[in-house]
Scaffold this motif. Structure first.
Motif, PDB file in Angstrom:
ATOM      1  N   GLY A   1     -11.195 -62.449-100.657  1.00 35.93           N
ATOM      2  CA  GLY A   1     -11.923 -62.966 -99.737  1.00 35.93           C
ATOM      3  C   GLY A   1     -12.542 -64.096 -99.714  1.00 35.93           C
ATOM      4  O   GLY A   1     -12.821 -65.047 -98.871  1.00 35.93           O
ATOM      5  N   TRP A   2     -12.801 -64.720-101.220  1.00 32.60           N
ATOM      6  CA  TRP A   2     -13.274 -66.080-101.135  1.00 32.60           C
ATOM      7  C   TRP A   2     -12.318 -66.601-102.284  1.00 32.60           C
ATOM      8  O   TRP A   2     -11.529 -65.908-103.121  1.00 32.60           O
ATOM      9  CB  TRP A   2     -14.750 -65.895-101.930  1.00 32.60           C
ATOM     10  CG  TRP A   2     -14.641 -65.042-103.112  1.00 32.60           C
ATOM     11  CD1 TRP A   2     -15.337 -63.641-103.055  1.00 32.60           C
ATOM     12  CD2 TRP A   2     -14.728 -65.277-104.497  1.00 32.60           C
ATOM     13  NE1 TRP A   2     -15.314 -63.072-104.080  1.00 32.60           N
ATOM     14  CE2 TRP A   2     -14.735 -63.937-105.118  1.00 32.60           C
ATOM     15  CE3 TRP A   2     -14.244 -66.209-105.247  1.00 32.60           C
ATOM     16  CZ2 TRP A   2     -14.657 -63.987-106.615  1.00 32.60           C
ATOM     17  CZ3 TRP A   2     -14.027 -66.181-106.285  1.00 32.60           C
ATOM     18  CH2 TRP A   2     -14.459 -65.118-107.186  1.00 32.60           C
ATOM     19  N   GLY A   3     -12.540 -67.960-102.270  1.00 31.54           N
ATOM     20  CA  GLY A   3     -11.445 -68.841-103.445  1.00 31.54           C
ATOM     21  C   GLY A   3     -10.091 -68.574-103.132  1.00 31.54           C
ATOM     22  O   GLY A   3      -9.721 -68.409-101.968  1.00 31.54           O
TER      23      GLY A   3
ATOM     24  N   HIS B   1     -31.624 -68.480-107.305  1.00 30.95           N
ATOM     25  CA  HIS B   1     -30.773 -68.900-106.100  1.00 30.95           C
ATOM     26  C   HIS B   1     -29.902 -67.731-105.540  1.00 30.95           C
ATOM     27  O   HIS B   1     -29.601 -66.736-106.485  1.00 30.95           O
ATOM     28  CB  HIS B   1     -29.645 -69.814-106.643  1.00 30.95           C
ATOM     29  CG  HIS B   1     -28.705 -70.371-105.547  1.00 30.95           C
ATOM     30  ND1 HIS B   1     -27.871 -69.902-104.895  1.00 30.95           N
ATOM     31  CD2 HIS B   1     -28.919 -71.814-105.210  1.00 30.95           C
ATOM     32  CE1 HIS B   1     -27.305 -70.583-104.003  1.00 30.95           C
ATOM     33  NE2 HIS B   1     -28.052 -71.685-104.183  1.00 30.95           N
ATOM     34  N   PHE B   2     -29.649 -67.824-104.245  1.00 32.62           N
ATOM     35  CA  PHE B   2     -29.106 -66.631-103.542  1.00 32.62           C
ATOM     36  C   PHE B   2     -27.861 -66.085-104.289  1.00 32.62           C
ATOM     37  O   PHE B   2     -27.466 -64.949-104.649  1.00 32.62           O
ATOM     38  CB  PHE B   2     -28.500 -66.844-102.272  1.00 32.62           C
ATOM     39  CG  PHE B   2     -27.499 -66.108-101.643  1.00 32.62           C
ATOM     40  CD1 PHE B   2     -27.967 -64.467-101.171  1.00 32.62           C
ATOM     41  CD2 PHE B   2     -26.203 -66.376-101.560  1.00 32.62           C
ATOM     42  CE1 PHE B   2     -27.325 -63.821-100.581  1.00 32.62           C
ATOM     43  CE2 PHE B   2     -25.377 -65.530-100.949  1.00 32.62           C
ATOM     44  CZ  PHE B   2     -25.611 -64.411-100.411  1.00 32.62           C
ATOM     45  N   GLN B   3     -26.896 -67.043-104.832  1.00 34.40           N
ATOM     46  CA  GLN B   3     -25.625 -66.541-105.593  1.00 34.40           C
ATOM     47  C   GLN B   3     -26.121 -65.769-106.687  1.00 34.40           C
ATOM     48  O   GLN B   3     -25.152 -65.092-107.155  1.00 34.40           O
ATOM     49  CB  GLN B   3     -24.940 -67.717-105.712  1.00 34.40           C
ATOM     50  CG  GLN B   3     -24.474 -68.724-104.606  1.00 34.40           C
ATOM     51  CD  GLN B   3     -23.265 -67.940-103.931  1.00 34.40           C
ATOM     52  OE1 GLN B   3     -22.814 -66.857-104.270  1.00 34.40           O
ATOM     53  NE2 GLN B   3     -22.928 -68.485-102.770  1.00 34.40           N
TER      54      GLN B   3
ATOM     55  N   TRP C   1     -28.517 -63.637-107.202  1.00 35.01           N
ATOM     56  CA  TRP C   1     -28.957 -62.401-106.797  1.00 35.01           C
ATOM     57  C   TRP C   1     -27.542 -61.894-106.373  1.00 35.01           C
ATOM     58  O   TRP C   1     -27.245 -60.635-106.908  1.00 35.01           O
ATOM     59  CB  TRP C   1     -29.879 -62.433-105.650  1.00 35.01           C
ATOM     60  CG  TRP C   1     -30.363 -61.285-104.970  1.00 35.01           C
ATOM     61  CD1 TRP C   1     -30.928 -60.151-105.897  1.00 35.01           C
ATOM     62  CD2 TRP C   1     -30.200 -61.004-103.789  1.00 35.01           C
ATOM     63  NE1 TRP C   1     -31.151 -58.977-105.035  1.00 35.01           N
ATOM     64  CE2 TRP C   1     -30.904 -59.490-103.743  1.00 35.01           C
ATOM     65  CE3 TRP C   1     -29.781 -61.440-102.671  1.00 35.01           C
ATOM     66  CZ2 TRP C   1     -30.971 -58.681-102.460  1.00 35.01           C
ATOM     67  CZ3 TRP C   1     -29.900 -60.673-101.519  1.00 35.01           C
ATOM     68  CH2 TRP C   1     -30.531 -59.492-101.383  1.00 35.01           C
ATOM     69  N   TRP C   2     -26.709 -62.504-105.785  1.00 36.84           N
ATOM     70  CA  TRP C   2     -25.623 -61.897-104.993  1.00 36.84           C
ATOM     71  C   TRP C   2     -24.480 -61.546-106.060  1.00 36.84           C
ATOM     72  O   TRP C   2     -23.877 -60.258-106.025  1.00 36.84           O
ATOM     73  CB  TRP C   2     -24.943 -62.987-103.912  1.00 36.84           C
ATOM     74  CG  TRP C   2     -24.165 -62.300-103.004  1.00 36.84           C
ATOM     75  CD1 TRP C   2     -22.976 -62.660-102.672  1.00 36.84           C
ATOM     76  CD2 TRP C   2     -24.507 -61.786-101.706  1.00 36.84           C
ATOM     77  NE1 TRP C   2     -22.387 -62.098-101.439  1.00 36.84           N
ATOM     78  CE2 TRP C   2     -23.409 -61.339-101.113  1.00 36.84           C
ATOM     79  CE3 TRP C   2     -25.721 -60.903-101.168  1.00 36.84           C
ATOM     80  CZ2 TRP C   2     -23.271 -60.573 -99.812  1.00 36.84           C
ATOM     81  CZ3 TRP C   2     -25.765 -60.104 -99.995  1.00 36.84           C
ATOM     82  CH2 TRP C   2     -24.746 -60.075 -99.496  1.00 36.84           C
ATOM     83  N   VAL C   3     -24.218 -62.542-106.718  1.00 34.64           N
ATOM     84  CA  VAL C   3     -23.026 -62.316-107.817  1.00 34.64           C
ATOM     85  C   VAL C   3     -23.374 -61.735-108.887  1.00 34.64           C
ATOM     86  O   VAL C   3     -22.595 -60.939-109.615  1.00 34.64           O
ATOM     87  CB  VAL C   3     -22.520 -63.870-107.966  1.00 34.64           C
ATOM     88  CG1 VAL C   3     -21.035 -63.797-108.901  1.00 34.64           C
ATOM     89  CG2 VAL C   3     -21.697 -64.181-106.422  1.00 34.64           C
ATOM     90  N   ARG C   4     -24.237 -62.218-109.500  1.00 34.42           N
ATOM     91  CA  ARG C   4     -24.694 -61.953-110.963  1.00 34.42           C
ATOM     92  C   ARG C   4     -25.249 -60.490-110.965  1.00 34.42           C
ATOM     93  O   ARG C   4     -25.284 -59.711-111.695  1.00 34.42           O
ATOM     94  CB  ARG C   4     -25.765 -63.025-111.852  1.00 34.42           C
ATOM     95  CG  ARG C   4     -25.893 -62.800-112.901  1.00 34.42           C
ATOM     96  CD  ARG C   4     -26.828 -63.878-113.633  1.00 34.42           C
ATOM     97  NE  ARG C   4     -26.643 -63.979-115.179  1.00 34.42           N
ATOM     98  CZ  ARG C   4     -27.173 -65.115-115.860  1.00 34.42           C
ATOM     99  NH1 ARG C   4     -28.315 -65.785-115.291  1.00 34.42           N
ATOM    100  NH2 ARG C   4     -27.076 -64.909-116.942  1.00 34.42           N
TER     101      ARG C   4
HETATM  102  N1  FO1 Z   1     -18.292 -64.000-105.241  1.00 38.25           N
HETATM  103  C1  FO1 Z   1     -18.226 -63.207-106.250  1.00 38.25           C
HETATM  104  O1  FO1 Z   1     -18.517 -62.097-106.128  1.00 38.25           O
HETATM  105  N2  FO1 Z   1     -17.948 -63.648-107.466  1.00 38.25           N
HETATM  106  C2  FO1 Z   1     -17.936 -64.769-107.895  1.00 38.25           C
HETATM  107  O2  FO1 Z   1     -17.501 -65.177-109.208  1.00 38.25           O
HETATM  108  C3  FO1 Z   1     -17.738 -65.786-106.874  1.00 38.25           C
HETATM  109  C4  FO1 Z   1     -17.347 -67.159-107.120  1.00 38.25           C
HETATM  110  C5  FO1 Z   1     -17.154 -67.936-105.918  1.00 38.25           C
HETATM  111  C6  FO1 Z   1     -16.455 -69.317-105.979  1.00 38.25           C
HETATM  112  C7  FO1 Z   1     -16.401 -70.096-105.060  1.00 38.25           C
HETATM  113  C8  FO1 Z   1     -16.603 -69.788-103.715  1.00 38.25           C
HETATM  114  O3  FO1 Z   1     -16.551 -70.396-102.528  1.00 38.25           O
HETATM  115  C9  FO1 Z   1     -16.977 -68.418-103.476  1.00 38.25           C
HETATM  116  C10 FO1 Z   1     -17.534 -67.444-104.613  1.00 38.25           C
HETATM  117  N3  FO1 Z   1     -17.601 -66.340-104.354  1.00 38.25           N
HETATM  118  C11 FO1 Z   1     -18.021 -65.448-105.355  1.00 38.25           C
HETATM  119  C12 FO1 Z   1     -18.170 -65.547-102.964  1.00 38.25           C
HETATM  120  C13 FO1 Z   1     -19.663 -66.063-102.825  1.00 38.25           C
HETATM  121  O4  FO1 Z   1     -20.513 -65.834-103.793  1.00 38.25           O
HETATM  122  C14 FO1 Z   1     -20.375 -65.100-101.494  1.00 38.25           C
HETATM  123  O5  FO1 Z   1     -19.474 -64.050-101.274  1.00 38.25           O
HETATM  124  C15 FO1 Z   1     -20.593 -66.037-100.414  1.00 38.25           C
HETATM  125  O6  FO1 Z   1     -21.388 -67.063-100.902  1.00 38.25           O
HETATM  126  C16 FO1 Z   1     -21.303 -65.125 -99.421  1.00 38.25           C
HETATM  127  O7  FO1 Z   1     -20.914 -65.478 -98.014  1.00 38.25           O
END
Ligand code: FO1
Length: 321
Positions: A59-61, A153-155, A157-160
């Motif tokens: 869904g991302w990347g 940072h939000f990321q 909390w969200w990702v790590r």
């Molecule tokens: N989401 C993850 O769960 N793990 C990741 O490593 C990750 C990397 C990433 C890199 C670029 C990008 O545009 C999005 C990325 N995401 C990743 C998604 C992101 O963290 C969040 O889902 C959104 O910011 C929430 O909308």
């Protein structure tokens, strides 16, 4: 439309099918600087998804992505020991193709080009079929205070942390003094309809509405403002919106999310769509002055998503007459 990441991008695929002139105001709250590179995940998710280049699975990347650079960074982090590796954020997967976007964005930003112009240039590569604007050219970031008192940072909390640790506070740093990016206010006040998609109401749409001029424009636009619930049957359709709603004391419930947005002009909504499962929320919301209807809201395929977009526009039309 005000858009977050994956939910907003998927909804846009359906909306685009209807052939209207669409301006997307993207969330900058998720933006983060890593290794000196400015990463704008929600803008990129919209760009890649509509451009046909996003990973369907994640869904991302990017689709057909490799992570060789991140793997190499992991080797460096392992070699230099935990203390020195604390500032090597390998928990955030930057794909090799995706890195090209961040390299260019960062180079242009360093040259003094505004984020809105950077976004326009990046979108030249992708046939979006919509106009994508960042909500603001100013630096804004969502920060989260955790139960243990740390603010990250939000990321992170969200990702790590996978939002496993409860958040006690969500703060949109920089938002209160951020100005709208060029074109944002004009798009909102001259629109035929303003849509709040089934994106995270706190860290996606909420972060955009934390910019005072944007909130003001949504409150005063002559266009009907219609939202779609990202919560179905008491659970977020995807992502961890429940953890965000809990942090701000709002129940994970389709009706509660509408009440959180509130009715215009003090709030943001004229109309609200809930899933058929949540039909019980319709009457109480109508009594509060929010025009509410129940429809299937699962974006299971393009046809279902297009029908949702049409239902939202139909409700907007009813509100106009
Ligand atoms: N989401 C993850 O769960 N793990 C990741 O490593 C990750 C990397 C990433 C890199 C670029 C990008 O545009 C999005 C990325 N995401 C990743 C998604 C992101 O963290 C969040 O889902 C959104 O910011 C929430 O909308």
């Amino acid at each position: 439309m005000l858009a977050g990441g994956i939910g907003g991008a998927r909804f846009l695929l359906g909306l685009r099918e209807l052939g209207h002139d669409v301006t997307v105001i993207g969330n900058n709250g998720d933006d983060i600087t890593l290794y000196g590179l400015r990463v704008c995940p929600d803008l990129d998710t919209v760009m890649y998804t509509l451009g046909g280049g996003s990973s369907v699975e994640r869904g991302w990347g990017r689709e057909a992505e490799s992570f060789r650079v991140t793997e190499e960074l992991t080797h460096y982090a392992a070699a230099i020991g935990a203390d020195n590796a604390a500032d090597v954020p390998t928990w955030f997967g930057l794909g090799d193709l995706d890195l090209a976007t961040h390299l260019l964005r960062t180079a242009w930003l360093r040259d003094g080009v505004a984020l809105s112009e950077v976004t326009r240039r990046l979108c030249e590569r992708w046939p979006l079929g919509v106009r994508l604007l960042p909500a603001t050219d100013d630096p804004v970031e969502t920060h989260v205070t955790l139960a243990d008192g740390r603010t990250v940072h939000f990321q992170e909390w969200w990702v790590r942390v996978h939002a496993d640790v409860p958040a006690t506070r969500i703060e949109f740093t920089g938002a209160a003094t951020a100005g709208p990016a060029p074109g944002v206010i004009e798009a909102i006040v001259s629109a035929d309809v303003v849509l709040l998609p089934p994106s995270n109401p706190v860290v996606s749409v909420g972060a955009i509405l934390a910019i005072p001029a944007v909130a003001e424009a949504v409150r005063r636009t002559p266009a009907p403002v219609v939202g779609l619930s990202p919560v179905i049957g008491g659970a977020p359709v995807r992502g961890m919106a429940d953890a965000c709603l809990m942090a701000i004391g709002v129940e994970t419930d389709a009706g509660a999310v509408a009440q959180h947005y509130g009715r215009r002009p003090t709030g943001f909504l004229d109309g609200w769509l809930v899933d058929d499962t949540d039909a019980a929320a319709v009457e109480p919301l109508r009594k509060c002055g929010i025009a509410c209807i129940a429809r299937p809201l699962l974006m299971s395929d393009l046809g279902a998503t297009t029908a949702m977009a049409q239902a939202a526009l139909d409700l907007a039309n009813d509100l106009r007459t």
